[in-house]
Structure formats: C-alpha cells, structure tokens
Design a protein around this motif. Structure first.
Motif, PDB file in Angstrom:
ATOM      1  N   GLY A   1      19.503   5.144   8.804  1.00  0.00           N
ATOM      2  CA  GLY A   1      18.336   5.606   8.973  1.00  0.00           C
ATOM      3  C   GLY A   1      17.712   6.035  10.469  1.00  0.00           C
ATOM      4  O   GLY A   1      18.656   6.151  11.200  1.00  0.00           O
ATOM      5  N   THR A   2      16.178   6.594  10.330  1.00  0.00           N
ATOM      6  CA  THR A   2      15.630   6.526  11.484  1.00  0.00           C
ATOM      7  C   THR A   2      16.063   6.145  12.518  1.00  0.00           C
ATOM      8  O   THR A   2      16.148   6.310  13.519  1.00  0.00           O
TER       9      THR A   2
ATOM     10  N   ARG B   1       1.066  -1.518   0.063  1.00  0.00           N
ATOM     11  CA  ARG B   1      -0.179   0.266  -0.135  1.00  0.00           C
ATOM     12  C   ARG B   1       0.866   0.951   0.058  1.00  0.00           C
ATOM     13  O   ARG B   1       2.307   1.330   0.971  1.00  0.00           O
ATOM     14  N   VAL B   2       0.299   2.545  -0.770  1.00  0.00           N
ATOM     15  CA  VAL B   2       1.499   3.215  -0.618  1.00  0.00           C
ATOM     16  C   VAL B   2       0.838   4.497   0.134  1.00  0.00           C
ATOM     17  O   VAL B   2      -0.314   4.573   0.597  1.00  0.00           O
ATOM     18  N   LEU B   3       1.704   4.680   1.473  1.00  0.00           N
ATOM     19  CA  LEU B   3       1.109   5.846   2.406  1.00  0.00           C
ATOM     20  C   LEU B   3       0.585   7.336   1.848  1.00  0.00           C
ATOM     21  O   LEU B   3       0.829   7.636   0.649  1.00  0.00           O
ATOM     22  N   GLU B   4      -0.483   7.490   1.953  1.00  0.00           N
ATOM     23  CA  GLU B   4      -1.178   8.923   1.417  1.00  0.00           C
ATOM     24  C   GLU B   4      -0.055   9.809   2.312  1.00  0.00           C
ATOM     25  O   GLU B   4       0.964   9.911   3.455  1.00  0.00           O
ATOM     26  N   PRO B   5       0.038  10.974   1.404  1.00  0.00           N
ATOM     27  CA  PRO B   5       0.884  12.286   2.095  1.00  0.00           C
ATOM     28  C   PRO B   5       0.402  12.561   3.942  1.00  0.00           C
ATOM     29  O   PRO B   5      -0.850  12.554   3.976  1.00  0.00           O
ATOM     30  N   ASN B   6       1.259  12.919   3.932  1.00  0.00           N
ATOM     31  CA  ASN B   6       1.677  12.873   5.790  1.00  0.00           C
ATOM     32  C   ASN B   6       1.122  12.448   6.292  1.00  0.00           C
ATOM     33  O   ASN B   6       0.780  12.208   8.112  1.00  0.00           O
TER      34      ASN B   6
ATOM     35  N   GLY C   1      13.467  -0.574  -0.753  1.00  0.00           N
ATOM     36  CA  GLY C   1      12.428  -0.754   0.153  1.00  0.00           C
ATOM     37  C   GLY C   1      12.393   0.982   0.166  1.00  0.00           C
ATOM     38  O   GLY C   1      11.069   1.200   0.417  1.00  0.00           O
ATOM     39  N   HIS C   2      12.784   1.792  -0.120  1.00  0.00           N
ATOM     40  CA  HIS C   2      12.556   2.929   0.612  1.00  0.00           C
ATOM     41  C   HIS C   2      12.313   3.311   2.108  1.00  0.00           C
ATOM     42  O   HIS C   2      10.971   3.462   2.091  1.00  0.00           O
ATOM     43  N   ALA C   3      12.676   2.522   2.859  1.00  0.00           N
ATOM     44  CA  ALA C   3      12.472   2.663   3.902  1.00  0.00           C
ATOM     45  C   ALA C   3      12.927   4.087   4.614  1.00  0.00           C
ATOM     46  O   ALA C   3      14.054   4.788   4.030  1.00  0.00           O
ATOM     47  N   ARG C   4      12.601   4.223   5.581  1.00  0.00           N
ATOM     48  CA  ARG C   4      13.427   5.296   6.532  1.00  0.00           C
ATOM     49  C   ARG C   4      14.578   5.343   7.602  1.00  0.00           C
ATOM     50  O   ARG C   4      14.977   5.771   7.702  1.00  0.00           O
ATOM     51  N   GLY C   5      13.803   3.796   7.456  1.00  0.00           N
ATOM     52  CA  GLY C   5      14.673   3.547   8.525  1.00  0.00           C
ATOM     53  C   GLY C   5      14.912   2.034   8.586  1.00  0.00           C
ATOM     54  O   GLY C   5      13.348   1.727   8.419  1.00  0.00           O
TER      55      GLY C   5
ATOM     56  N   GLY D   1       9.293   3.802   4.670  1.00  0.00           N
ATOM     57  CA  GLY D   1       8.823   5.172   3.869  1.00  0.00           C
ATOM     58  C   GLY D   1       7.861   6.251   3.134  1.00  0.00           C
ATOM     59  O   GLY D   1       6.995   6.744   3.692  1.00  0.00           O
ATOM     60  N   ASP D   2       7.462   5.697   1.865  1.00  0.00           N
ATOM     61  CA  ASP D   2       6.012   6.216   0.983  1.00  0.00           C
ATOM     62  C   ASP D   2       5.523   4.731   1.064  1.00  0.00           C
ATOM     63  O   ASP D   2       4.818   4.770   0.407  1.00  0.00           O
TER      64      ASP D   2
END
Lengths: 171, 171, 171, 171, 171, 171, 171, 171, 171, 171
Positions: free
Chosen positions: D166-167, D53-58, D131-135, D93-94
């Motif tokens: 990352g985070t 699933r793609v995260l919604e903005p914010n 995987g475009h992870a934040r952390g 991430g996203d």
C-alpha cells in the motif's frame, strides 16, 4: 518412525504445522541439525587438552582466562536450545595448555543435552583432572528458549551459573 | 457500581474525562486489565518451585543467578504501577531448582498490590522456605509512576531495594 | 462510594488485595495522585503560548525543536498509564514562542485520558491555531503498561506516533 | 510413540543423551513447551484486530509504528527456534486499531512453524486485509539457531527481512 | 528597586544588555523564576517524611536506595545555578519511609542557596533525625555554572560530594 | 544598591537566604561572575575573523565545520543560564578563515543576554558579512535552567535551533 | 622442504625464532591451520545455494539481508590474514534461498587467498548466477594485519569494499 | 627455495591458490612483511629503558600505568598472528622511566614468535631487571587467528593473560 | 633570533617547511600561543586556594571530588603537548575550599613544562600544604603526542599517574 | 643556536621553564621528535601508490573506503600539533590500488606543517593524479591544540574538513 508422528500425537494436529514435515527428506535434514548440536558426545575431553609448554620448577604460574566463548546447548528438560557465553579462567599447574583447546573443552560439554548448572561443573572438573590446573573458575551466562517462550517476566532474563575449584575457589 | 462513579465523585467532573468510561463495556475491559496485573494472588508459591536435580551428598553447590527478570506491579499506596527488574541469586541447598521457575516466583509476588521493599523480602523468604536454598539475595530496581507524575526532582529516579538471607546475607 | 468497592465487585475478592484500600485515607490519597495525572483538563491551551519576539517582515523564520519532552498520560481504554517522550518542532509564523511553553503544551494534552495517536494530533493543531506556526511536526514514543502487562511479545515494545501540519507536513 | 524413539533412530544412540528422555513425564513436559511455541495456530488473525476510533471523513491519518516487538518462532526446515524483533508501521485507513493488538498479530504468525521471509509477508497482508490499513511496512531481524550451531562465519549474523504494501510500499 | 539598577551599577552599562530588563513586567517575571528555584525555604523537612510501614520487632531492615534524583540549586557564592543528581541510600530504623518522599527531601534542601558540600550533609542529617534511619549515605554529583563559565580546565568537570552517617558511615 | 535588596524586595525575606549576600564582598564577587558571563559585549565580531589563506581564483572551496563548540549564555527573559553546543559549518568565499576564530565568534554572541533562536542567527549573519562566506549553517542545542527548574515534563528536554544562509540554506 | 627453511633463508636467522619450527610435528601443525583457512577452494559455490521456496508468479519478492557475517581470509599479497564482516542483501528472483547458505557462500570465497575488493565481487556474482537473484549488494569491512603491523597511521583503520548488481546496483 | 613450494607440498595444490605466489617479487614482498612483524629480535630490551628522573631518597614513588598499548605478534605454534592490548603498571624503584619507552618494551617482545602467556612474563621480568621497578603488573588481552579460524565456540573469544612481580604481585 | 633558524639548523631544510615561518609576524604569533600554554609559571599556588566555610569543631569532614578536570601541558622532554584529565579528591581539614579553585590549582601546575608523574605530585602537595587538607588523592590520565607520533604500539595508549597523601594515601 | 635561546627571548624567562632545555642533549632529543613529525617531506607521493590489479575493460569498478586512518600533523600557524582521523574513499579508475598505501598517502601529507583544510585537498589531488581514480572523497576530523589551550568555548570542539573530486564530488 518420523518426527511428524510424534508432533501429530503429542503436540498438534493442525495440518498447516504438519505439512512441513511430510515432505521427503525433511526428517533427515532435521536429524543432521540435531546431530551437529549433539556432537559433544563424540569428543573425549581427556584427550583434548594439549600441553604448550611445561613450567620450570618454581616458575610462577600466572593466570590465563579466555572470555566470551560462545556456546550452544540443548536443555535436557525441554528439548529446546539455550546458548550464551562461558568465561574460563585457570591457574596452570605443571603445564601451560594450548589456548585453542579451551574453547573446545567448552564445546565438548555444551553440545550435549545439558542443564546450565552442570555445564560449568563439567568443564571445571575436566580442567582440574585432565589439564592438571592448580585452580579453575568457570562462569556462564545464557538465554533459555524454554524460559523465553513463556510469561512476560522472563523474556529478557539472563541466567548465570558459576563453578570454581582449587586455588580459584572462592575468588 | 462502575469506575466512572468513583472518578466523578473523587477525581474530576470534567465531561471530557468521564465520557471515556460511560461507554458500555469499558468497565469490563478495565477490570480484565487489572485482573491480569493482580494475577499473582492466584498463584501458590509453595507449589511453584520444582526440583531439577537432587545434589549428591558433599557435592559443591555452585551458584545460580537469573538477572534482569522484568516485573510489573501496582503500588499499594497510590493504585499506580511500578515496574522494573529483579536479579535473583541463590546457592542451592539439597536440590537444584528448575530455572524457569525463578521468574515465576518473582511474578507471583509482583502481580499483587505491593511495595517495592516487601517484594524482595517476599521472594527471598520463599526461596529459603519452599526452595530449601542455602542462601538467597534478591535485588530490584524500579520506576514508580506515583513518583514520576510529580515534582521535577523525581522524574528520572530509579529505586533499588535489596534483601538477602542465609549464606548470601552480607554478600 | 470508594475504590475498594469497585475492586471487590469487578476485579478480586482476595482479602490480601482489598485490605490495602480499607484503611481510612487511602481513597483520598489515590484520588490526589489521579488528580495530578489528570491536571491537563484544568489548562486552557489557547492561553498558554506566549510570544517572545515578533518577527520582522521578511525575516527568515529559522526552525526550533524541543526534543525529549517527557510526558505521563493515562490510556483512555485501560485506565493504565503510558509514558514517554515527545519531540516538538515548529517553524515560526509571525512570532517566536516562549521556549518554556512548548513542554507545557505537551503537558496540557498528556495529563488527560488519552490515546497516543490523538496526543500528537492535539499538540500539532494547538501549535498551528494558537501559536500561529507556519508548520509543526510532533513525534511521540511511549511505553504502554496495558501492553506490557501481557504476553511475551510486547514486553519491550515502544510505540511511535507522528503528526505534521503546514510547512513541515511530509518532512 | 515417544520422542526418545525418534532420537535413538535418527540422531544418536549415546545412552548419556537418551537417558534424559526415558524418565516418565519427560515427553509430556516437552510437548507442553512445543504447544506453547506453536500456539499461533489457535489464533484467528481476522478476529484479532479491534477498532479504537473511527477516523472522521477527511481526517489526516498520521502514522503509527510499534517497534521492537519480540517474537519466538520455529524454523520450519530445521525444527529449531529463531527469534528476534519486528517493527510494524501502518498508516490507518478508516480506523485506528487498538495498539495492544499489533504485537498479538505478530505473535499469531510467529508461534507457528515459519520461515522468516514469510513471517513479515503474513503480518503485512493481515494488516491490509483485516485492519483496513492504507499502507503497512513490516521489518524483522532475527537470530537463527540453525545457522548459529554451525560454521564459524555465521555465529554472530543477524537476518533481516522486510515486506511493505500500500502507501508504505517503497518507503 | 529593580534588577536593572543593580546590573547597571555593578556589571555593565552596555545598552544592549540593559534594554532587556527595562520592559515592564521583566522584573516580576525574573522574580517568579527565582522564587521557584528557592521554594525549598517554604518546606519543613521534619514534616515531610511519612511512614509506609512500621517494622516488626526483629525484622531485618533491608536496604533502600533511590538513585539519580535530579536537583537544581543556586550557588550561594556566585548567585549562579548548579545542578546534578543525588543518590540517597538508607537502612530503615523502626519504619519504612514513603518512597515518594525521598526525592522531596532532596528538593527541600536543594531549592535554596546552597554549597554542594552542605547539601549532602543536610539531607543525611534529616534522614537520621526525622526519618529515624539506622544509617544513611548521600552522594551528589553536579555541574557548576560558576566553574563552567570560566577557564578552560573546568568546562567539563563534575563535582562529587558525599556524606554518610550511622550504619552506612564508612560504607 | 546591592543585590540583596532586590532579593529581599522581590523574591524572599527568608533570613537563611539573605544572610549569604549580606557579607561584605559578596556583591562584588557575584558581579565579577556576571561580568565574565557577559563579556561578549566587549568583543567586536567584525574584527575577530582573520584570514588564514586567500583562495586562488577557481579553487574549489571545500567545506569546513567546527562541531561541539560549547557555549554558556544567559536567557534574556529569566536572567538564568542556558548552555550547550554549537555546530558551525561554512563554505569559504574568497578566503579560508582562521579555525581558532570560529569558536570565538560563537563566544562573542553567547556571552550576552540572549535567546537561543537569535544566537544562531547572529552567528550566521556575522560569518556571511565579516567572513565573506559563500554559505553558513549554524545549529545549536541547549539546556535551559528556566525550563529545568519547573514542571516534570521539561526536566530532560533539549532545545535545538538552526539558521542557514547562502549556499548552505536548505542543506 | 619445511617452513623453517624458508624462514631462515628469507626472513631471519635468529635462533630464538627458528627453534620454534625445528621441533618435529610443527610443520604439520601449521599446515593443518592453513588448510583450514584455505578450505574455500574445496567448495563449489554453484552447488551450495539451495531453494527454500519457489515464488508464485506475480508474488512480490520482498528483501532479505544477512548482516554481520564474520569472515577470515588471507591476503594474497602478504600471506597475512584479514578478517571482518560481510553484509549480504538480495532481492529474490524466482526462488527464496536457504538462509543458512548465505554465510556459507561468503565462507567459500573468504577461505582462499583473496583481496578484499574481489571478495565482494565474487559473492555478488555467485548470488546472481547460481542464486538467480534479481539484485544483490555485498558490503564488507575488514582489518588487515598487513596494514596493522606497520606505521602509526594505519593501526586502527578499517577498510570497506562494496559491490552491487541487478536491481540493487546503485541502492 | 620459495614459500610457494612449501604451500604446494604441505597445504594445497589448487592452482588458484598457488598462482598468487608464482609472480616474481611475491616472495620478497612477503618476507618484508614478516621481517617487520619479527623486528623485536633486533631490539635489546636491556638498552631500551631510559631514566627520566632519579627519585630523591625517601621520595614516595607513586604509580604509573600505560593502558591500551596495542601489539601484534605471531603465534609460535600456528604461524598465525595474534594481537591485542597490553596494560603495563609499575611502581618506580630508584628512577622514573621514560614514558615513551614502555610501549617499546612491549613491542620488543611482541614482534617475535610468541605465546601470549610468555609475553606478559617477559615484559614483567624486563621491567624488574632493567627498569629497577619495585613492582610491575602486566595484563594482556588478545584475539588469536588460530582460534578464530575454527569451530563456532571460539570466534568471538578474547584471551587474557596476567603476570605480576614485586610490590604489585597479588594486586 | 627566530624559530625558523632553529628549525633550519636542527630539523629540516625543506623550503616547503621553512616558508611558513619566514612571514613577518609568525614568530610573534607562535610565541603568544606558547606563552598561554606556559601561563602556569605566573600563578602562585599558595595564594590560589580560598576558604568557603570553616568547619565547626568535631564536624565530620565528608569528602569532595572534582572529576574530569581537563588539562593541557607540555612535555619537558620533547617540547610536545600532552593533555588529558585530572580527578582530584580531598578530605577537608579545618576548612572547605572554594570548588572553583580546584581546577585552577591543576591549571597552575599543568601550564608549565611538566612530566606527568610530577604533575599529580605537585597538585597533591599543594592541597596538603596550602589547602590544609586531611588527605588528598590526585589521578591523571593523558595522551602524549611524543608517544603518539611514533611506533604502532603506542598510538592509542593512555598513561595514568596517581599520587595520594594523608588520610587518602592507600585508598 | 638552541631552542632555549628562542624560548628565553620570545616566550619566558622563568628559570623553572628554561632549566629543562639547558641540559646537554635536550636540543637533539627535541629535534629528533620534530624530524619524525615532519617526515612527510621525505616522501614522494607520486611514487607511493602501487597497483594491485588492473581492471578488465568494462569491469565495474566498485568502491573502496579506508576509514579511521589516524594522523598527526603540526599546525603551520602555531607550531602546535593537531591530530585526528581521515576517511578516504575512492572509485577505481583503470586499476585497484594497494590497500596498504592509502594510509601512507595520508601520512605523507600529514607529517608536514599543514592546515587542516589543505590536508584533505592534497590527498584528494594525489589520488586523482597519481592513483588514476575515477573519483575520490577525503574527510578529516581533528582536534587542534592551538584551539584547545585557550578559551572555554573551544576545549571540546572537533574540526571537520572535506574535499571531493571526480565521480565522488557532490556525493
């Protein structure tokens, strides 16, 4: 000849795999590790078991068990380790054997190419023949990497083998 | 036809439920998962069990047990998974079977639509017939999602089934 | 249309698999099981949370946590169950909520097609919006049959998801 | 060339050891086992991770962790297995990644010749890049047969390695 | 009449106790809870047990056991709950019973006013009479709040009752 | 009036349920059990806490904690028991309190109609006011029969409440 | 001179004690055991630690920990064994050290006459000096026979010592 | 003569080892420790067992067992400790023995140079002869430092010995 | 006369010990504690056991066991507590006894000066004589402070006593 | 005067209680037991702590902790035992103390009439004053028979006390 040749011919030609074994010294280092895992062939079980005390005539023998003897062995079919524990119980015949020798008799048969069914049989026979036991029971439990590396039903399984002779057969 | 049609007709018309299965590709993805859970139908148990070593005449057979073989199966009545462990013990007949094959014989019968009472019976019969065992005992313990999803008395229960043949019957 | 048609078209044509679902009544029995696992769509979370006691002005809120709430859900991607536990902590806002309602709010969101990452988010948002909590933290741990039925690296793994809002965010 | 030649030249000339590998078919059987343990070289990690699933903005990302992912690997120095568990946590991430893919990314790097310090680094980097992870934080614990087979101080030890980016670096 | 009248006349006249039950709706809420705990009177055990598969003539019956079935009951002497687990084993007679029904037969007898000695007897007799079992054994273990709320020697005790009939009597 | 009248009017008219409470003496026996569970109303907490030793001026207070104090209480909403443990920690103010009195202060508030959120608050306030503590922290964990007797998601859950005041607030 | 002379002069003149050590060969057997327990003096720690891989410039070091390294040592004060576990964590400096060497560095310092406070200090310093670590933390826990053989308060106690240097000091 | 002379002659000439025992007072300190471990020679078992109550004629004897009696002993072969637990069960003959004396009879035989097989025999015989028991069974489990300090297969093993006489022989 | 006089004459004249018991009220406080521990003398066991239900003629009796009944008693020889658990099993004769009474019959005999061997005998005889049981088995396990306060071999030991009569003798 | 006189005057006149203490020798036997439990008054803590090694100037002190030191003490208020464990951690000042002395310093203060809050304070102060520690932390957990022998809420509770000084205060 070197292990890397066998790998390349039989298993993989991926250079990321092969590069590890092209460095000088890697073959010798691996051979040393395997020599240690196969050191049981150097041991003569018939000379291993020492007598701690000779039983008096009519003395009750009692029972002795050494539990949780760790072993490491190599599966003779897949050239991959299996390892686990042995519980070794015996009823003395005419002598009490040195306790410290019981883990070594296990070691002598485990550090070979083995199958787990034969390991317990080999130890049991040695205890009868060289240790003059009235009875012996050998149980092993082990994890096999050749089973582990495969399908989902075997990842956690533990294999048990058991062999008993003399007064402890059927116990 | 698609799974979403069955869901809509038989189970729910809530759009929040149905939307998941209207995306292209979802039916194929689900089918792949079920094909894997039902892969046991592709396996021919009679060809699975291999011989590691033939016993010598008069050789004591010993006993072999593989414990904690994980399995996943689908309950033939509710189309819902049940899963757990199998303990499989046998006494060799004229041959020692390859250890790695024992989890696979369980897998071959579990990855089908099953009922837990039949699973242990199927494995036991195969060990006798195709593995030439003197005796076999198969025990399973499992959680059933069809029991779990319901009333409060069954949420934690574990179901055990057992089947034994030959020299291990009654053991 | 019947489930057996979908099975036959998408998954397997083995008659040993299909025969289970050709009996009359089998489709209805399966639909009943799935209806129960999807009963969460019938529940309106905004009406579920009841007030036990209104806090006095300036009263310290304390903290309340219900641990080990069992849930059963169905993975929206593979049409296969996942199940586990939720720990649900909240800091009351202007009211103490009925304890017995906290497991039900989990149930309301679990008995749907879900993904585990969304389950904790859905429960946390409902506690803030309908339960007027100052803060909430929802943790889940679950086993996924879609992961279990496959390769050897995932058979024992447990997935954890966590979501926190308000005064408990970052706790 | 055959494995028995290498064994004979580098490790042992005991005929009780060598006889196992002189039977026809034994070399192929061993090669199959090693091919399976080295199957990770066939997998392209950049193509493995799928989006659920793609995260919604914010949208708050939450945290996801898959614990107790079993792995089997081969020590690049001693040509002997090491095996254990990985705990893999990430902050999306996203996008939210398919849960079933996380054990596979571990598998892809474990089924190679490895050293345990690099295994956690390889998985962490793939989660960030593909995987475009934040952390991400990857922890492993393992038993090494090359350590086990030797002196008394290492028989029970467990090795832990950890790598975070990352985070989640420093968490 | 209301519960508060009974409390006031028989148990306590402390206004801090009585005020809880003077609010409108409290009597109905309590009655609902007790109705649920006594729902077993609505269930007809003879209609509950369904047949999964009829045994073939001469088919070995095997053994089935469902362990750890949780139950909640009300002690008929002190109007206070007791709760615990039932283990229910049976040997099939001419049929294999639906696994999901076994916890329900326990539930049907537990959700009544009971004494723990009679609970196991009632379930065992129903399995013989309505389930046509060859043999049955029912074991329960429970905590009793009427024992717990009192003297120091009983706070942690667990009560076990057991009843067996047919081929499992004496097992 | 008798409990059986309330049961008959509000809960059930099944004669198998009602017969238990028509015997002479049953109402008195039940009342005795409930009187014991509600005996906390008879205790005056302000008189309970005794001083073991007065601290010298400038003496460090140390910290004292009594863990795993069992309690039994009755849920004020459903007239059904809840029970569990309290951990009670305090930092002495000007006096060390008698250790044996700490479980009694818990008992004094538990043996009443209660809600678990208020139990910890009541005990904490009494420790501050009557025990002159510098700080106090009260944690409870309990099982609720009103939650247990119902849906599948709450059968195993444990509820935790916590309340802290003075120097231990926020610890 | 022989051990029996020391025993006789300093410890006991009971002939039941002394007879064990008057047999020929007993002194040599004991000396062999002690030589093995003191073999650490033969090892040169500065030559033990080997490099597995040199870190690239700017490469993150990660962290490595080997837990549960068993050791056996002899208390320098009472000539009696103490034994237990070491956990050894380090953050690599410019190189990753061979994993198999970490238990050996522990062994090298344990197989000496030691006091437990110095054991952890010796290992930590060697890791910094010879292994070029950025940081190291060594924890040990042990049972002491000199404490065990005495008064009732020390029979079960476990002694912990800890020493950290570099980036892991204070962690 | 001093222990350091024996060490120097038989075990090691490393000055780092010898320095510990050259300080004045070290020999006396070690001797005190060994005297304590050998204090059993000072105890006369025949005077140790006291009578708590004489049985009436025809009184049923019952059975008494003291479990988990810790002991520390010194292996007569390697001059190294072994230690563990004894479980001591007896069936009274004409008298009930003081409970506190049973651990002391174990202590009397353990604080000597022993072999574990003889320890259980010595205790059993004393219970029969001096305690007038009808039957006795003595089980011990121990760790041996002489086994531990050596090869990898014995590091974790536990040795069990057992001896029974009279009515408990064969139990 | 006061306890402090006895202490001073028989045990110690250290003023730090005696000062505790010279304060007014200390003797009464201690006496109250001992009265409670000796309250069993006030209970008449023959009046304690109540009948829950009379068995029908030919009704199978079943078996009832209450496990883990905690008790506290005072050793009649050393005036020091011993405490532990009792497991009490019985097979009903002509009546089922009230479950709540079984812990009380244990309490009645434990809250006296006792020896552990007699405690199980006293309870067993009361169950036969006053409870009309067909058979009874009483097992106890306890820690004795008189054993604990002494030598190192008894600090952790647990003493078990057992007594059985009627149909459960020999079970 | 004899203990039986005190018992008779203050506690009970039941002849079944008193007879135990009228036998000759019983008073002396009890006094011996109490003398042992109060032997701490004979020990001078300031002479107990011995130095193992003096730290070099600027040497890092490290940290030492002895866990699970068992103790037995007598509650100064109720003349009844309390017992449990102490964990004693210290950071050396100018010297490392003999490990074997740490359990003895606990013993010296426990074998007195004590209250548990003072026990940890006494040990901590002695470590600072006589052992020249930089910091010390003493934690105890204990069961109290005076709490145990009473109401139902205290039977299982464990009391914890803690005291810290110097560099370990607040840790």
């Amino acid at each position: 000849m070197e292990l890397v040749e066998w790998l390349h011919k039989q298993v993989t030609d991926d250079p990321r795999a092969l590069r590890w074994f092209s460095e000088p010294g890697s073959d010798a280092r691996i051979a040393r590790a395997y020599k240690e895992l196969l050191a049981g062939y150097e041991i003569e079980p018939s000379e291993l078991l020492k007598t701690t005390r000779v039983l008096e005539p009519n003395e009750e023998p009692g029972r002795v068990e050494v539990k949780d003897i760790r072993f490491y062995s190599i599966c003779a079919h897949h050239f991959l380790p299996f390892f686990g524990q042995v519980d070794l119980a015996y009823e003395p015949g005419d002598r009490i054997l040195g306790l410290g020798k019981l883990p070594r008799i296990v070691d002598a048969y485990a550090r070979r190419f083995q199958i787990q069914e034969d390991l317990v049989r080999d130890v049991a026979r040695a205890m009868m023949e060289y240790g003059h036991a009235r009875g012996v029971r050998v149980r092993s439990s082990a994890q096999h990497l050749c089973m582990c590396g495969r399908g989902p039903s075997s990842q956690t399984s533990i294999t048990h083998t058991e062999f008993a002779l003399g007064t402890l057969a059927g116990s």
